[in-house]
Design a protein around this motif. Structure first.
Motif, PDB file in Angstrom:
ATOM      1  N   GLU A   1       0.799  -1.223   0.000  1.00  0.00           N
ATOM      2  CA  GLU A   1       0.000   0.000   0.000  1.00  0.00           C
ATOM      3  C   GLU A   1       0.834   1.277   0.000  1.00  0.00           C
ATOM      4  N   ALA A   2       2.147   1.172  -0.136  1.00  0.00           N
ATOM      5  CA  ALA A   2       3.001   2.360  -0.131  1.00  0.00           C
ATOM      6  C   ALA A   2       2.730   3.189  -1.385  1.00  0.00           C
ATOM      7  N   MET A   3       2.318   4.436  -1.192  1.00  0.00           N
ATOM      8  CA  MET A   3       1.967   5.329  -2.293  1.00  0.00           C
ATOM      9  C   MET A   3       2.640   6.679  -2.074  1.00  0.00           C
ATOM     10  N   ARG A   4       2.731   7.448  -3.165  1.00  0.00           N
ATOM     11  CA  ARG A   4       3.221   8.818  -3.092  1.00  0.00           C
ATOM     12  C   ARG A   4       2.337   9.692  -3.990  1.00  0.00           C
ATOM     13  N   LEU A   5       2.368  10.990  -3.730  1.00  0.00           N
ATOM     14  CA  LEU A   5       1.559  11.946  -4.477  1.00  0.00           C
ATOM     15  C   LEU A   5       2.446  12.668  -5.477  1.00  0.00           C
TER      16      LEU A   5
END
Length: 519
Positions: A387-391
């Motif tokens: 679930e590691a996300m970035r914007l």
């Protein structure tokens, strides 16, 4: 044959003030070094000149003619912004532009005849572009810079056709040249008047050596000009890396509301300059001159480049409300980094998408409402954690090309809707196999199951390293680092209620979580 155009704004110091403050356009405006009655006027507006008021008169003499005369100080900041706007307007027509004295620019017309139908149409387009930035220009076209400048000084639009330069120069009065003093300190115009010279054609018949003996180098150049013999090369300027507008206020502004009113007009002028150059506004840098010779600067990030003044002003107001200036603002400088708008081509086999400029405007408005750091596109982080996300900045990926000889399949593919953060649920198992799932808005028996798939990672963060850069032989882990690792068993379940879900069991905490739902 080379063709050069000159764009000139008469009474430029007056025009720059009116552009900066349109309310002054209806006033009888004049510029003076001071407001003392004995001070002489430096420049007057055309309406004031019609009343008989001329530069060089004292303020007392001018107000004796008209008591409604408004005398203001000269504004170098307004003139600098107006001259930059003039250059931007001209560069929207020709890429080769030379900057002259304030209010005067030259441009090369080479190649423009492929786009415009004749020089009359080119000058009409130049006049229209300069009017868009708030000034009234005069245009002259000739074979070189000097003749084009003299043609522009005549006012209006004047095109000197090739081969008729001497005809134009013969009748041109000498008082239109703004002759200065010669090398010997004499007034050139007065000296030539004593010689009986009134027009350039009369001066062209004189011997340059004899004129140089009496008037010096300036006299020789004047004779060469009268004969059409001066051909100074056009030196193009470098493209502007930033677009700047500056305003000097008559008094300090301490509240954000009137400050935003002034900045809105400045942003509208900047947006007009950018749109003429087919550019959009990027990040904005504010610089305020405050009372007591203090300064204030702020950089405002623009999430999506756009020329929407309302969205940009909202971002500026949000930034200033968070940390406003502490003192009254006496001058404002707005600097915008230009950006090239994102192009897009419509696909024949895909549904239409929003136009790039409208999409960027919408994103800019969302950033003004939510903050620049809260608008963008989620991308997978370079991590083992699922679930590691970035914007990232919003830039949708292009659609994949359709392979040749592809056969369309009448099959609807499932798309998972990730639930972030994962929602804790209750799962009842039989022999370690899920049989019933219960949670928020969820409760049904499992009718089909796939899995489990073990995922673990970041376990190495729990190891300690000694001073010799060797892993510790003991298997003890730091509790804080152990929380960074994960070990999970993932399942995909089809429930009796018709839904298909992805769940996982956290083996560290022995809890179940809902990770996503298939739509």
């Amino acid at each position: 044959m080379a063709r050069i155009a000159c764009i000139m704004v008469a009474d430029f110091s007056i025009a720059a003030l009116v552009r900066s403050n349109p309310a002054l356009g209806a006033a009888l405006l004049a510029i003076g070094p001071s407001l003392a009655p004995h001070a002489e006027l430096d420049a007057v507006a055309p309406r004031v000149r019609e009343l008989g008021i001329r530069p060089g008169m004292t303020i007392a003499q001018a107000r004796a003619i008209s008591s409604d005369l408004a005398v203001v100080h000269r504004s170098p900041a307004a003139e600098s912004s107006a001259h930059s706007a003039l250059l931007d307007a001209v560069e929207s027509v020709s890429p080769v532009v030379e900057s002259g004295a304030p209010g005067c620019v030259w441009l090369d017309l080479a190649g423009l005849h492929r786009i415009y139908n004749g020089e009359a149409e080119i000058t009409a387009e130049l006049t229209r572009c300069v009017r868009r930035v708030g000034m009234e220009p005069a245009a002259g076209v000739a074979a070189n810079k000097e003749l084009a400048h003299l043609a522009a000084r005549c006012g209006g639009v004047r095109v000197i056709e090739a081969g008729r330069e001497r005809e134009f120069l013969n009748w041109l009065p000498l008082d239109m040249l703004d002759l200065g003093k010669s090398d010997r300190g004499d007034d050139l115009e007065t000296t030539l008047s004593r010689w009986g010279m009134r027009r350039l054609g009369e001066l062209a018949r004189l011997d340059p050596d004899a004129v140089g003996t009496r008037l010096g180098r300036r006299g020789v150049e004047l004779v060469r000009l009268a004969r059409g013999g001066i051909h100074a090369p056009l030196v193009p300027r470098r493209r502007a890396e930033f677009f700047v507008e500056t305003v000097e206020l008559e008094y300090g502004i301490e509240n954000l509301e009137p400050l935003g009113f002034v900045m809105r007009a400045m942003l509208e002028r900047l947006a007009e300059r950018l749109s003429m150059r087919a550019l959009v506004a990027g990040d904005v840098t504010l610089a305020f001159g405050m009372s007591g010779h203090r300064s204030f600067s702020r950089r405002v990030a623009v999430a999506a480049p756009s020329n929407d003044v309302r969205a940009i002003l909202t971002l500026i107001n949000l930034s200033l409300e968070a940390a406003p200036p502490e003192y009254g603002v006496e001058s404002i400088r707005i600097e915008i980094a230009p950006r090239v708008p994102r192009p897009a081509q419509t696909d024949m086999f895909l549904p239409p998408c929003p136009a790039p400029d409208k999409l960027q405007t919408t994103i800019a408005r969302l950033a003004a409402l939510c903050g620049p750091g809260n608008v963008g596109m989620l991308s997978a982080e370079n991590s083992h954690r699922p679930e590691a996300m970035r914007l990232d900045p919003f830039a949708p990926h292009p659609a994949p090309p359709i392979p040749e000889n592809a056969v369309a399949k009448n099959v609807t593919q499932l798309v998972i809707r990730a639930i972030r953060p994962a929602r804790e649920i209750e799962v009842m198992c039989s022999r370690e196999i899920p049989e019933f799932v219960r949670g928020e808005n969820l409760g049904a028996r499992v009718i089909s199951i796939a899995g489990p798939w073990r995922r673990d990672g970041e376990w190495w963060l729990g190891f300690t390293v000694d001073t010799d850069m060797h892993a510790d032989s003991s298997d003890e882990k730091d509790p804080a680092a152990q929380e960074c690792g994960f070990i999970r068993d993932y399942y995909e379940l089809a429930l009796e209620d018709g839904g298909v879900y992805r769940i996982f069991r956290d083996l560290n905490s022995d809890k179940w979580f809902l990770d996503g739902a298939y739509d």
